[in-house]
Motif scaffolding. Structure first.
Motif, PDB file in Angstrom:
ATOM      1  N   PRO A  67       0.861  -1.347   0.035  1.00 30.35           N
ATOM      2  CA  PRO A  67       0.037   0.001  -0.071  1.00 30.35           C
ATOM      3  C   PRO A  67       0.991   1.088   0.009  1.00 30.35           C
ATOM      4  O   PRO A  67       0.380   2.338  -0.400  1.00 30.35           O
ATOM      5  CB  PRO A  67      -0.767  -0.128   1.213  1.00 30.35           C
ATOM      6  CG  PRO A  67      -0.958  -1.505   1.636  1.00 30.35           C
ATOM      7  CD  PRO A  67       0.369  -2.015   1.353  1.00 30.35           C
ATOM      8  N   VAL A  68       2.102   1.180   0.313  1.00 30.94           N
ATOM      9  CA  VAL A  68       2.821   2.316   0.338  1.00 30.94           C
ATOM     10  C   VAL A  68       3.056   3.335  -1.088  1.00 30.94           C
ATOM     11  O   VAL A  68       2.714   4.468  -1.021  1.00 30.94           O
ATOM     12  CB  VAL A  68       4.276   2.152   1.023  1.00 30.94           C
ATOM     13  CG1 VAL A  68       5.272   3.269   1.035  1.00 30.94           C
ATOM     14  CG2 VAL A  68       4.246   1.722   2.543  1.00 30.94           C
TER      15      VAL A  68
ATOM     16  N   PHE B  70       0.145   2.424   6.639  1.00 34.07           N
ATOM     17  CA  PHE B  70      -0.124   1.935   5.411  1.00 34.07           C
ATOM     18  C   PHE B  70       0.651   0.641   5.065  1.00 34.07           C
ATOM     19  O   PHE B  70       1.680   0.635   4.359  1.00 34.07           O
ATOM     20  CB  PHE B  70       0.553   3.118   4.108  1.00 34.07           C
ATOM     21  CG  PHE B  70      -0.006   4.388   4.560  1.00 34.07           C
ATOM     22  CD1 PHE B  70      -1.526   4.623   4.967  1.00 34.07           C
ATOM     23  CD2 PHE B  70       0.758   5.328   4.902  1.00 34.07           C
ATOM     24  CE1 PHE B  70      -1.805   6.019   5.111  1.00 34.07           C
ATOM     25  CE2 PHE B  70       0.415   6.708   5.258  1.00 34.07           C
ATOM     26  CZ  PHE B  70      -0.978   6.966   5.407  1.00 34.07           C
ATOM     27  N   SER B  71       0.010  -0.538   5.494  1.00 36.25           N
ATOM     28  CA  SER B  71       0.660  -1.711   5.319  1.00 36.25           C
ATOM     29  C   SER B  71      -0.677  -2.874   4.978  1.00 36.25           C
ATOM     30  O   SER B  71      -1.846  -2.508   5.310  1.00 36.25           O
ATOM     31  CB  SER B  71       1.045  -2.215   6.450  1.00 36.25           C
ATOM     32  OG  SER B  71       0.460  -2.245   7.478  1.00 36.25           O
ATOM     33  N   MET B  72      -0.371  -4.000   4.278  1.00 39.20           N
ATOM     34  CA  MET B  72      -1.331  -4.883   4.091  1.00 39.20           C
ATOM     35  C   MET B  72      -1.787  -5.483   5.323  1.00 39.20           C
ATOM     36  O   MET B  72      -2.940  -5.992   5.825  1.00 39.20           O
ATOM     37  CB  MET B  72      -1.009  -6.091   3.332  1.00 39.20           C
ATOM     38  CG  MET B  72      -1.968  -6.937   2.769  1.00 39.20           C
ATOM     39  SD  MET B  72      -3.524  -6.373   2.390  1.00 39.20           S
ATOM     40  CE  MET B  72      -3.085  -5.623   0.667  1.00 39.20           C
ATOM     41  N   HIS B  73      -0.873  -5.499   6.405  1.00 37.46           N
ATOM     42  CA  HIS B  73      -1.201  -5.812   7.810  1.00 37.46           C
ATOM     43  C   HIS B  73      -2.046  -5.149   8.407  1.00 37.46           C
ATOM     44  O   HIS B  73      -3.168  -5.847   8.997  1.00 37.46           O
ATOM     45  CB  HIS B  73       0.086  -5.576   8.475  1.00 37.46           C
ATOM     46  CG  HIS B  73       1.599  -6.236   7.989  1.00 37.46           C
ATOM     47  ND1 HIS B  73       1.980  -5.496   7.252  1.00 37.46           N
ATOM     48  CD2 HIS B  73       2.161  -7.358   8.350  1.00 37.46           C
ATOM     49  CE1 HIS B  73       3.189  -6.151   6.785  1.00 37.46           C
ATOM     50  NE2 HIS B  73       3.135  -7.288   7.448  1.00 37.46           N
ATOM     51  N   ALA B  74      -2.102  -3.805   8.369  1.00 32.96           N
ATOM     52  CA  ALA B  74      -3.480  -2.988   8.711  1.00 32.96           C
ATOM     53  C   ALA B  74      -4.624  -3.161   8.244  1.00 32.96           C
ATOM     54  O   ALA B  74      -5.727  -3.286   8.613  1.00 32.96           O
ATOM     55  CB  ALA B  74      -2.804  -1.440   8.668  1.00 32.96           C
TER      56      ALA B  74
ATOM     57  N   TRP C 172      -8.282  -1.721  -4.616  1.00 35.93           N
ATOM     58  CA  TRP C 172      -8.923  -2.130  -3.429  1.00 35.93           C
ATOM     59  C   TRP C 172      -8.267  -1.197  -2.163  1.00 35.93           C
ATOM     60  O   TRP C 172      -8.985  -0.865  -1.231  1.00 35.93           O
ATOM     61  CB  TRP C 172      -8.715  -3.432  -3.267  1.00 35.93           C
ATOM     62  CG  TRP C 172      -9.231  -4.226  -1.823  1.00 35.93           C
ATOM     63  CD1 TRP C 172     -10.729  -4.325  -1.802  1.00 35.93           C
ATOM     64  CD2 TRP C 172      -8.687  -4.148  -0.646  1.00 35.93           C
ATOM     65  NE1 TRP C 172     -10.812  -5.120  -0.377  1.00 35.93           N
ATOM     66  CE2 TRP C 172      -9.519  -5.254   0.253  1.00 35.93           C
ATOM     67  CE3 TRP C 172      -7.448  -4.153  -0.061  1.00 35.93           C
ATOM     68  CZ2 TRP C 172      -9.275  -5.492   1.495  1.00 35.93           C
ATOM     69  CZ3 TRP C 172      -6.984  -4.630   0.944  1.00 35.93           C
ATOM     70  CH2 TRP C 172      -7.865  -5.082   1.990  1.00 35.93           C
ATOM     71  N   MET C 173      -6.920  -1.187  -2.187  1.00 37.40           N
ATOM     72  CA  MET C 173      -6.189  -0.409  -0.984  1.00 37.40           C
ATOM     73  C   MET C 173      -6.493   1.032  -1.184  1.00 37.40           C
ATOM     74  O   MET C 173      -6.958   1.512   0.055  1.00 37.40           O
ATOM     75  CB  MET C 173      -4.762  -0.599  -1.310  1.00 37.40           C
ATOM     76  CG  MET C 173      -4.129  -1.996  -1.365  1.00 37.40           C
ATOM     77  SD  MET C 173      -2.353  -1.960  -1.553  1.00 37.40           S
ATOM     78  CE  MET C 173      -2.130  -3.442  -2.739  1.00 37.40           C
TER      79      MET C 173
END
Length: 391
Positions: A62-63, A136-140, A308-309
């Motif tokens: 996402p960054v 800004f991460s897929m984790h979040a 999506w992000m």
């Protein structure tokens, strides 16, 4: 003579494609020498890329989208050239919370995201303090999607703390966080230290989540197209090499070196093969498609995933969804992937966007060779995301 490129990375298992591209010789075959910069945090890596201190980076997916949207105080045009890894994250909780979850009948089904999430929501007695590697991460995004779908307002009802991946075990031990979502091997290391239990792999929330990308400044894209193409080809070949299970131990031994991850090869090999030790009692969970580098068009930068992000970020921050979607489409460079990899055997999907979450099983799709099969990409709650519906 090889051209030198400066590559930034965070010590994670999914940095493997860029490291293997150099170590196995794929970069050299393309006339490149990759010089690595191990960074302490995602913010440090982001800043070095934005300010031209490095040429390319192993980056949270996402960054580039967030930076291109002007978020995080550092607006910059960043291109995501290709996906480095799909999945590879884990959700872990403190042993105290795990014990409470087990007392409530925590399922042993590693992919039961809904049941695990409900158990976690039921037992937390105060706002849950959750560690993620970067805002800004897929984790979040996975955490917010998962817990939000189960009725917990996320992130509003969470205390979300940014913790660099190697520091996640220490943050849990210090009581700064109760739970985390992090890339391997740092979840496993928290388990090995007797601090945590892994309750869910990230792929139980979204079966095909783009985790890391190969990122460059757009100025680099424009000014050095030849070097860019060479780098993409080297990393693509490395991804295919990594996808062969016969190479897992060699990969683990390379990454285990002090100059790279400085973690035991045994721990790294388990992550590569999807055999996770999830508790201090030594329980093992075998996770299908836990970490992917090439299969099922895993390296292709689907613009629908970027949308999506972007739309999720826009919804949380009150921004225009359609504008965010268009920025995201320009950031994930499917056009460069097609232009630079077609002639070396990449099987190119017939489209650059797809409906996300619609596939429950391995499915044949139109492609340049007619031999492409996409794997399951479903969300745990059965929802789908149509990128054309972003108005």
């Amino acid at each position: 003579m090889s051209e030198r490129l400066e590559i930034g990375y965070i010590p994670l298992l999914d940095a493997a494609p860029v490291i293997i591209a150099e170590e196995i010789g794929f970069a050299r075959e393309e006339g490149l020498e990759l010089a690595f910069h191990r960074e302490p945090s995602w913010s440090a890596l982001r800043d070095k890329l934005a300010f031209g201190k490095i040429d390319a980076a192993h980056m949270l997916s996402p960054v580039p989208v967030a930076m291109s949207m002007g978020l995080g105080g550092l607006a910059s045009a960043i291109d995501a050239l290709q996906i480095l890894s799909v999945n590879g994250t884990v959700v872990g909780v403190s042993r105290e919370i795990a014990a409470r979850m087990h007392a409530r009948g925590l399922t042993r089904d590693a992919m039961a995201a809904a049941a695990v999430g409900r158990a976690l929501i039921d037992v937390h007695r105060q706002p849950l303090k959750v560690g993620v590697p970067f805002p800004f991460s897929m984790h979040a995004e996975l955490l917010y999607y998962w817990l939000g779908a189960l009725g917990l307002q996320a992130p509003q009802q969470l205390v979300v703390r940014t913790v660099p991946p190697p520091q996640m075990p220490a943050a849990l031990e210090a009581g700064e966080i109760d739970a985390f979502c992090v890339g391997e091997p740092w979840g496993s290391i928290a388990v090995e230290r007797g601090l945590a239990e892994i309750v869910l792999p990230g792929c139980a929330i979204w079966r095909f989540a783009p985790e890391k990308v190969l990122a460059v400044r757009r100025s680099f894209t424009d000014e050095a197209p030849g070097r860019l193409a060479s780098l993409m080809r080297a990393v693509w070949r490395a991804g295919r090499w990594l996808a062969d299970p016969a190479h897992h131990m060699t990969t683990a031994e390379i990454l285990a070196q002090p100059r790279y991850l400085d973690v035991s090869a045994e721990t790294l090999e388990r992550g590569l093969s999807g055999r996770l030790v999830v508790s201090s009692a030594g329980e093992i969970r075998r996770i299908d498609r836990f970490l992917m580098f090439a299969d099922g068009a895993a390296q292709f930068p689907w613009r629908s995933q970027a949308v999506w992000m972007a739309t999720r970020l826009a919804e949380r921050l009150g921004l225009d969804r359609s504008e965010a979607a268009e920025v995201a489409r320009r950031t994930f460079r499917a056009d460069l992937y097609r232009a630079n990899l077609a002639d070396i055997g990449a099987d190119l999907p017939g489209a650059s966007e797809k409906v996300e979450g619609a596939l429950e099983s391995i499915t044949p799709v139109a492609s340049s060779t007619g031999r492409l099969f996409l794997g399951p990409d479903s969300f745990f709650d059965g929802r789908i995301f149509d990128p054309s519906l972003t108005e």
